[in-house]
Design a protein around this motif. Structure first.
Motif, PDB file in Angstrom:
ATOM      1  N   LYS A   1      13.471   8.216  -5.041  1.00  0.00           N
ATOM      2  CA  LYS A   1      12.801   9.513  -4.983  1.00  0.00           C
ATOM      3  C   LYS A   1      11.400   9.463  -5.588  1.00  0.00           C
ATOM      4  O   LYS A   1      10.496  10.164  -5.134  1.00  0.00           O
ATOM      5  CB  LYS A   1      13.638  10.577  -5.708  1.00  0.00           C
ATOM      6  N   GLY A   2      11.222   8.640  -6.621  1.00  0.00           N
ATOM      7  CA  GLY A   2       9.899   8.514  -7.217  1.00  0.00           C
ATOM      8  C   GLY A   2       8.890   7.954  -6.235  1.00  0.00           C
ATOM      9  O   GLY A   2       7.754   8.431  -6.142  1.00  0.00           O
ATOM     10  N   LEU A   3       9.296   6.947  -5.482  1.00  0.00           N
ATOM     11  CA  LEU A   3       8.425   6.345  -4.476  1.00  0.00           C
ATOM     12  C   LEU A   3       8.098   7.358  -3.381  1.00  0.00           C
ATOM     13  O   LEU A   3       6.938   7.504  -2.975  1.00  0.00           O
ATOM     14  CB  LEU A   3       9.108   5.124  -3.868  1.00  0.00           C
ATOM     15  N   LEU A   4       9.103   8.079  -2.903  1.00  0.00           N
ATOM     16  CA  LEU A   4       8.906   9.057  -1.832  1.00  0.00           C
ATOM     17  C   LEU A   4       7.949  10.165  -2.268  1.00  0.00           C
ATOM     18  O   LEU A   4       7.119  10.627  -1.476  1.00  0.00           O
ATOM     19  CB  LEU A   4      10.249   9.661  -1.415  1.00  0.00           C
ATOM     20  N   LYS A   5       8.061  10.591  -3.511  1.00  0.00           N
ATOM     21  CA  LYS A   5       7.233  11.706  -3.982  1.00  0.00           C
ATOM     22  C   LYS A   5       5.784  11.293  -4.161  1.00  0.00           C
ATOM     23  O   LYS A   5       4.873  12.107  -4.020  1.00  0.00           O
ATOM     24  CB  LYS A   5       7.803  12.241  -5.304  1.00  0.00           C
ATOM     25  N   GLN A   6       5.550  10.009  -4.441  1.00  0.00           N
ATOM     26  CA  GLN A   6       4.191   9.550  -4.721  1.00  0.00           C
ATOM     27  C   GLN A   6       3.479   8.980  -3.497  1.00  0.00           C
ATOM     28  O   GLN A   6       2.270   8.759  -3.540  1.00  0.00           O
ATOM     29  CB  GLN A   6       4.220   8.487  -5.817  1.00  0.00           C
ATOM     30  N   VAL A   7       4.199   8.743  -2.404  1.00  0.00           N
ATOM     31  CA  VAL A   7       3.579   8.095  -1.249  1.00  0.00           C
ATOM     32  C   VAL A   7       2.469   8.968  -0.682  1.00  0.00           C
ATOM     33  O   VAL A   7       2.547  10.201  -0.676  1.00  0.00           O
ATOM     34  CB  VAL A   7       4.651   7.803  -0.167  1.00  0.00           C
ATOM     35  N   GLN A   8       1.393   8.324  -0.249  1.00  0.00           N
ATOM     36  CA  GLN A   8       0.252   9.032   0.321  1.00  0.00           C
ATOM     37  C   GLN A   8       0.531   9.376   1.778  1.00  0.00           C
ATOM     38  O   GLN A   8       0.849   8.497   2.579  1.00  0.00           O
ATOM     39  CB  GLN A   8      -1.011   8.178   0.217  1.00  0.00           C
ATOM     40  N   VAL A   9       0.413  10.649   2.113  1.00  0.00           N
ATOM     41  CA  VAL A   9       0.661  11.104   3.478  1.00  0.00           C
ATOM     42  C   VAL A   9      -0.592  11.788   3.985  1.00  0.00           C
ATOM     43  O   VAL A   9      -1.048  12.771   3.413  1.00  0.00           O
ATOM     44  CB  VAL A   9       1.839  12.103   3.540  1.00  0.00           C
ATOM     45  N   ASP A  10      -1.168  11.277   5.060  1.00  0.00           N
ATOM     46  CA  ASP A  10      -2.291  11.953   5.709  1.00  0.00           C
ATOM     47  C   ASP A  10      -2.266  11.631   7.190  1.00  0.00           C
ATOM     48  O   ASP A  10      -1.427  10.877   7.667  1.00  0.00           O
ATOM     49  CB  ASP A  10      -3.634  11.557   5.082  1.00  0.00           C
ATOM     50  N   GLU A  11      -3.209  12.211   7.943  1.00  0.00           N
ATOM     51  CA  GLU A  11      -3.175  12.079   9.397  1.00  0.00           C
ATOM     52  C   GLU A  11      -3.525  10.678   9.872  1.00  0.00           C
ATOM     53  O   GLU A  11      -3.263  10.319  11.011  1.00  0.00           O
ATOM     54  CB  GLU A  11      -4.132  13.091  10.026  1.00  0.00           C
ATOM     55  N   THR A  12      -4.120   9.863   8.997  1.00  0.00           N
ATOM     56  CA  THR A  12      -4.516   8.528   9.439  1.00  0.00           C
ATOM     57  C   THR A  12      -3.372   7.534   9.333  1.00  0.00           C
ATOM     58  O   THR A  12      -3.395   6.503   9.994  1.00  0.00           O
ATOM     59  CB  THR A  12      -5.695   8.003   8.594  1.00  0.00           C
ATOM     60  N   ASN A  13      -2.354   7.826   8.482  1.00  0.00           N
ATOM     61  CA  ASN A  13      -1.265   6.860   8.345  1.00  0.00           C
ATOM     62  C   ASN A  13       0.094   7.463   8.655  1.00  0.00           C
ATOM     63  O   ASN A  13       1.116   6.899   8.327  1.00  0.00           O
ATOM     64  CB  ASN A  13      -1.246   6.249   6.928  1.00  0.00           C
ATOM     65  N   THR A  14       0.104   8.644   9.297  1.00  0.00           N
ATOM     66  CA  THR A  14       1.349   9.306   9.643  1.00  0.00           C
ATOM     67  C   THR A  14       1.742   8.969  11.072  1.00  0.00           C
ATOM     68  O   THR A  14       0.921   9.118  11.982  1.00  0.00           O
ATOM     69  CB  THR A  14       1.196  10.828   9.500  1.00  0.00           C
ATOM     70  N   PRO A  15       2.971   8.509  11.303  1.00  0.00           N
ATOM     71  CA  PRO A  15       3.402   8.191  12.664  1.00  0.00           C
ATOM     72  C   PRO A  15       3.296   9.387  13.606  1.00  0.00           C
ATOM     73  O   PRO A  15       3.030   9.227  14.779  1.00  0.00           O
ATOM     74  CB  PRO A  15       4.868   7.781  12.470  1.00  0.00           C
ATOM     75  N   VAL A  16       3.492  10.618  13.087  1.00  0.00           N
ATOM     76  CA  VAL A  16       3.337  11.825  13.906  1.00  0.00           C
ATOM     77  C   VAL A  16       1.955  12.384  13.632  1.00  0.00           C
ATOM     78  O   VAL A  16       1.662  12.852  12.546  1.00  0.00           O
ATOM     79  CB  VAL A  16       4.405  12.875  13.545  1.00  0.00           C
TER      80      VAL A  16
ATOM     81  N   PRO B   1       0.840  -1.204   0.000  1.00  0.00           N
ATOM     82  CA  PRO B   1       0.000   0.000   0.000  1.00  0.00           C
ATOM     83  C   PRO B   1       0.873   1.251   0.000  1.00  0.00           C
ATOM     84  O   PRO B   1       1.898   1.303   0.671  1.00  0.00           O
ATOM     85  CB  PRO B   1      -0.792  -0.127   1.313  1.00  0.00           C
ATOM     86  N   ASN B   2       0.453   2.237  -0.768  1.00  0.00           N
ATOM     87  CA  ASN B   2       1.260   3.441  -0.978  1.00  0.00           C
ATOM     88  C   ASN B   2       1.018   4.446   0.148  1.00  0.00           C
ATOM     89  O   ASN B   2       0.417   5.500  -0.049  1.00  0.00           O
ATOM     90  CB  ASN B   2       0.901   4.061  -2.338  1.00  0.00           C
ATOM     91  N   SER B   3       1.476   4.113   1.353  1.00  0.00           N
ATOM     92  CA  SER B   3       1.247   4.994   2.500  1.00  0.00           C
ATOM     93  C   SER B   3       2.528   5.172   3.298  1.00  0.00           C
ATOM     94  O   SER B   3       3.427   4.326   3.272  1.00  0.00           O
ATOM     95  CB  SER B   3       0.154   4.425   3.411  1.00  0.00           C
ATOM     96  N   LEU B   4       2.601   6.277   4.019  1.00  0.00           N
ATOM     97  CA  LEU B   4       3.793   6.579   4.804  1.00  0.00           C
ATOM     98  C   LEU B   4       3.992   5.574   5.929  1.00  0.00           C
ATOM     99  O   LEU B   4       5.123   5.230   6.274  1.00  0.00           O
ATOM    100  CB  LEU B   4       3.688   7.993   5.382  1.00  0.00           C
ATOM    101  N   GLY B   5       2.890   5.090   6.511  1.00  0.00           N
ATOM    102  CA  GLY B   5       2.996   4.116   7.593  1.00  0.00           C
ATOM    103  C   GLY B   5       3.727   2.861   7.164  1.00  0.00           C
ATOM    104  O   GLY B   5       4.608   2.356   7.868  1.00  0.00           O
ATOM    105  N   TYR B   6       3.380   2.329   5.993  1.00  0.00           N
ATOM    106  CA  TYR B   6       4.057   1.148   5.478  1.00  0.00           C
ATOM    107  C   TYR B   6       5.518   1.452   5.160  1.00  0.00           C
ATOM    108  O   TYR B   6       6.413   0.641   5.408  1.00  0.00           O
ATOM    109  CB  TYR B   6       3.360   0.645   4.208  1.00  0.00           C
ATOM    110  N   LEU B   7       5.763   2.633   4.601  1.00  0.00           N
ATOM    111  CA  LEU B   7       7.119   3.005   4.233  1.00  0.00           C
ATOM    112  C   LEU B   7       8.025   3.083   5.462  1.00  0.00           C
ATOM    113  O   LEU B   7       9.183   2.683   5.415  1.00  0.00           O
ATOM    114  CB  LEU B   7       7.106   4.348   3.504  1.00  0.00           C
TER     115      LEU B   7
END
Length: 272
Positions: A96-111, A72-78
């Motif tokens: 860098k391509g993976l980092l730029k495309q990853v989905q970042v939101d409040e539900t999957n962000t460690p912070v 899954p393309n989310s920051l939590g998995y990354l």
């Protein structure tokens, strides 16, 4: 057990060419297995290594993108992937391509940066204890807009306004309505270690108002400030008609302050 296994990961010798070919055939199965739960990326390190529970430490670095492509393309998995071992972390940071495309939101962000977390972090000591994952910094530096926004929010919570402004500005430049509004508001009020600058405030807030992703509440706030900038002649010539236009937009989107100011302008004939 976990500590011993972790030490083994960093010293493990990578397989031969024949082993790489065998691992590559199994790569699809590994990726499907990882999708079931992000926790498996860590749990599998301590499980007997079978087809169902592969030895992730044996995966050669060149095959890592194939597994990442099935997650899954989310920051939590990354964050979990980057925590497996040094080689995996390096592989994530260099993609860098993976980092730029990853989905970042409040539900999957460690912070977490939502309202409840902000209330829990009011004390300065608590704010300073918040840890920013290095993955989040890498995601922001790759040009990921939402990564920039989440990083800026976190730095704001930590009481680091100057660093936060750096990322608000970066986000605003690439189209973030929140970043544009934060910049305009800071220049209007002279907060976040920036001086008051009407021209900068006007520029950023006009960008905010024109941004299709602005949102009704943010548009109301931006239009209210724009109204006062034109009313008071800050950063531009004084123009009561233009001020009234922005106050009307703000009123339409729910600003009580704009509605009161607009009423006062009508009652006192404040039009040129």
């Amino acid at each position: 057990g976990k500590r011993r296994e972790k030490r083994k990961i960093h010293s493990i010798a990578f397989p031969s060419v024949n082993q790489v070919e065998r691992v590559e055939r199994r790569c699809g199965a590994w990726g499907r297995h990882a999708v079931r739960s992000a926790n498996n990326l860590h749990n599998d390190m301590c499980c007997p290594h079978t087809e169902e529970h592969p030895n992730w430490a044996e995966l050669p670095p060149e095959l890592l993108p194939k597994v990442l492509g099935q997650l899954p393309n989310s920051l939590g998995y990354l964050c979990r992937v980057a925590g497996v071992c040094t080689n995996w972390r390096k592989g994530v940071f260099e993609d860098k391509g993976l980092l730029k495309q990853v989905q970042v939101d409040e539900t999957n962000t460690p912070v977490k940066t939502n309202a409840q977390s902000m209330q829990r972090c009011l004390a300065k000591r608590e704010r300073s204890k918040m840890t920013i994952p290095k993955v989040l910094i890498q995601v922001a530096e790759s040009g990921n807009v939402q990564g920039m926004v989440v990083l800026a929010r976190t730095l704001t919570l930590q009481g680091k306004p100057s660093l936060a402004m750096k990322w608000w500005k970066s986000a605003g430049r690439v189209g973030s309505a929140e970043g544009q509004f934060r910049m305009g508001e800071a220049y209007y009020k002279g907060t976040c270690n920036v001086g008051r600058d009407g021209e900068e405030a006007l520029m950023w807030l006009q960008r905010t108002a024109k941004n299709p992703d602005c949102g009704s509440e943010r548009l109301a706030a931006a239009a209210t400030i724009l109204g006062f900038l034109f009313l008071d002649g800050e950063g531009t010539r004084s123009d009561n008609c233009e001020a009234a236009k922005w106050f009307a937009i703000a009123k339409e989107h729910g600003s009580e302050e704009a509605a009161k100011t607009l009423g006062w302008m009508w009652n006192t004939g404040q039009f040129g």
